[in-house]
Design an enzyme around this catalytic site. Structure first.
Site, PDB file in Angstrom:
ATOM      1  N   LYS A  12      38.698  44.499  11.021  1.00  0.00           N
ATOM      2  CA  LYS A  12      37.347  45.030  10.819  1.00  0.00           C
ATOM      3  C   LYS A  12      36.372  43.920  10.426  1.00  0.00           C
ATOM      4  O   LYS A  12      36.789  42.793  10.174  1.00  0.00           O
ATOM      5  CB  LYS A  12      37.367  46.149   9.770  1.00  0.00           C
ATOM      6  CG  LYS A  12      38.463  47.172   9.951  1.00  0.00           C
ATOM      7  CD  LYS A  12      38.327  48.026  11.219  1.00  0.00           C
ATOM      8  CE  LYS A  12      39.645  48.689  11.507  1.00  0.00           C
ATOM      9  NZ  LYS A  12      39.703  50.033  11.905  1.00  0.00           N
TER      10      LYS A  12
HETATM   11  C1  LIG Z   1      40.764  51.101  11.575  1.00  0.00           C
HETATM   12  C2  LIG Z   1      40.313  52.495  11.727  1.00  0.00           C
HETATM   13  C3  LIG Z   1      40.773  53.537  10.899  1.00  0.00           C
HETATM   14  C4  LIG Z   1      41.856  53.346   9.884  1.00  0.00           C
HETATM   15  O1  LIG Z   1      41.634  52.305   9.017  1.00  0.00           O
HETATM   16  P1  LIG Z   1      42.884  51.798   8.119  1.00  0.00           P
HETATM   17  O2  LIG Z   1      42.205  51.023   7.035  1.00  0.00           O
HETATM   18  O3  LIG Z   1      43.722  50.957   9.016  1.00  0.00           O
HETATM   19  O4  LIG Z   1      43.583  52.995   7.623  1.00  0.00           O
HETATM   20  C5  LIG Z   1      40.255  54.792  11.058  1.00  0.00           C
HETATM   21  N1  LIG Z   1      39.341  55.053  12.011  1.00  0.00           N
HETATM   22  C6  LIG Z   1      38.878  54.097  12.834  1.00  0.00           C
HETATM   23  C7  LIG Z   1      37.835  54.447  13.834  1.00  0.00           C
HETATM   24  C8  LIG Z   1      39.366  52.790  12.733  1.00  0.00           C
HETATM   25  O5  LIG Z   1      38.923  51.854  13.577  1.00  0.00           O
END
Ligand SMILES: *Cc1c(COP(=O)(O)O)cnc(C)c1O
Length: 374
Positions: free
Chosen positions: A182
């Site tokens: 992210k």
């Molecule tokens: C990465 C992501 C998640 C989950 O995030 P985590 O921190 O890995 O649990 C949920 N929704 C979307 C759209 C994502 O890209």
């Protein structure tokens, strides 16, 4: 040969030193660094309460639980997302209701919400795919009209804007992810932005075994909580990242802008050219329908040329579990986009010249596969 990945976290030496300091401090689990990061996140969220957890998945699940959503309830969402978005709906015993996307934005098509609402509908989970914000004006108008909670899956949209305001600084419940892919990371981690200290204290219980401390030094346990607290080691990474988030997003916008002219003339659908609201979490193109069946070959040939591409995402409703457990209308746009979408490399440390190299390689690959290339 070095492969250019589609994303890579940017960790500086100062952050590495800050993590080492935590390791030397004798306090590794949730502590002062987590509180400091929660304060910094809350500041960005206009002073609203923010609490950290070990993933956005946990944040989303606890959001549903503090909204009292469970068995018998329906939650409207999109099938073009990471499966976490809908797994959390199943995890609380509710039913995901998928509606189609708008193929131009690739985001949930809010004009389809009215028809999807039933007497059981309790909430909507919009996803800001690739960092492009779902229309918050239309979203909250629908939520008010149908009396729905909104749990914003902003896992990809840290720092994205709507009407000049940062996501999370307004609205209902907003979950962010700090997974390494992210725009900012804590290694793994996430948080939820909430409406009140009362919600925040319910959330605190859910993230740590359902316990609350009593004045006499003992504790009470009055709800079944999980084990999803963040460590101070992770929070130290996040403190190094949040300082740089705006610079990261600005650099991503700059690189995204470079892609557009270089990809013009290729038979690809490009993302919306939004340089105001989006944090450019990903740069995603769609192959032409004639090449949808050759997507794996495009990825293989690009890898041979030195570039890793991603698929974000296969449609959730077509996976085995969701064929059995979701309510699914016809989702023609989701299925079409999911079969053709590709994520090109985009991350802050990329050089301008890398964008040119990706574009040239893609031009060559498409030509080799017989596509008309201008
Ligand atoms: C990465 C992501 C998640 C989950 O995030 P985590 O921190 O890995 O649990 C949920 N929704 C979307 C759209 C994502 O890209």
């Amino acid at each position: 040969m070095d492969i250019l990945p589609f994303t890579r976290p940017a960790i500086d030496e100062e952050t590495i030193a800050a993590v080492a300091d935590v390791l030397r401090s004798g306090w590794l689990t949730t502590g002062p660094k987590c509180r400091e990061l929660e304060a910094a996140l809350s500041q960005r969220a206009g002073g609203r309460p923010v609490r950290l957890v070990s993933s956005a998945t946990a944040a989303l699940e606890f959001a549903l639980r503090i909204a009292d959503i469970g068995p018998g309830d329906e939650v409207i969402t999109t099938s073009l997302s990471w499966v976490a978005t809908s797994n959390v709906i199943l995890a609380v015993g509710a039913t995901p209701v998928f509606i189609d996307i708008d193929p131009a934005t690739r985001l949930i098509d809010l004009t389809l919400v009215d028809a999807a609402v039933s007497a059981r509908t309790r909430a909507i989970i919009p996803v800001d795919l690739a960092g492009f914000p779902v229309d918050r004006d239309a979203l909250y108008a629908l939520a008010a009209k149908h009396k729905l909670r909104v749990i914003e899956d902003a896992a990809q949209s840290q720092g994205s804007l709507w009407n000049g305001r940062e996501l999370g600084s307004f609205g209902d419940l907003t979950a962010l992810s700090f997974h390494p892919n992210k725009n900012m990371t804590t290694g793994e981690g996430g948080c939820l932005v909430m409406n009140s200290e009362e919600e925040a204290s319910r959330f605190e219980k859910l993230r740590l075994q359902g316990v609350s401390r009593l004045p006499d030094g003992t504790y009470d346990c009055d709800v079944l909580g999980g084990k999803a607290n963040l460590t101070d080691i992770a929070a130290a990474i996040g403190l190094g990242q949040i300082k740089r988030l705006d610079a990261f997003n600005a650099r991503r916008r700059e690189l995204a802008r470079l892609y557009f002219p270089l990809l013009a003339g290729l038979p690809l659908d490009l993302p919306p050219a939004d340089f105001v609201n989006s944090n450019w979490h990903m740069f995603q193109v769609l192959l032409p329908p004639s090449l949808a069946g050759q997507r794996a070959e495009v990825i293989r040939l690009m890898r041979e040329a030195g570039f890793a591409l991603g698929i974000h995402y296969p449609a959730i409703h077509l996976t085995t579990l969701y064929r059995q457990q979701a309510l699914v209308a016809a989702l023609p746009h989701t299925e079409s986009v999911a079969s053709r979408i590709l994520t090109l490399p985009l991350f802050p440390a990329m050089a301008d010249a890398d964008v040119g190299r990706v574009a040239s390689a893609l031009r060559q690959v498409l030509r080799d596969l017989g596509a008309e290339v201008a």
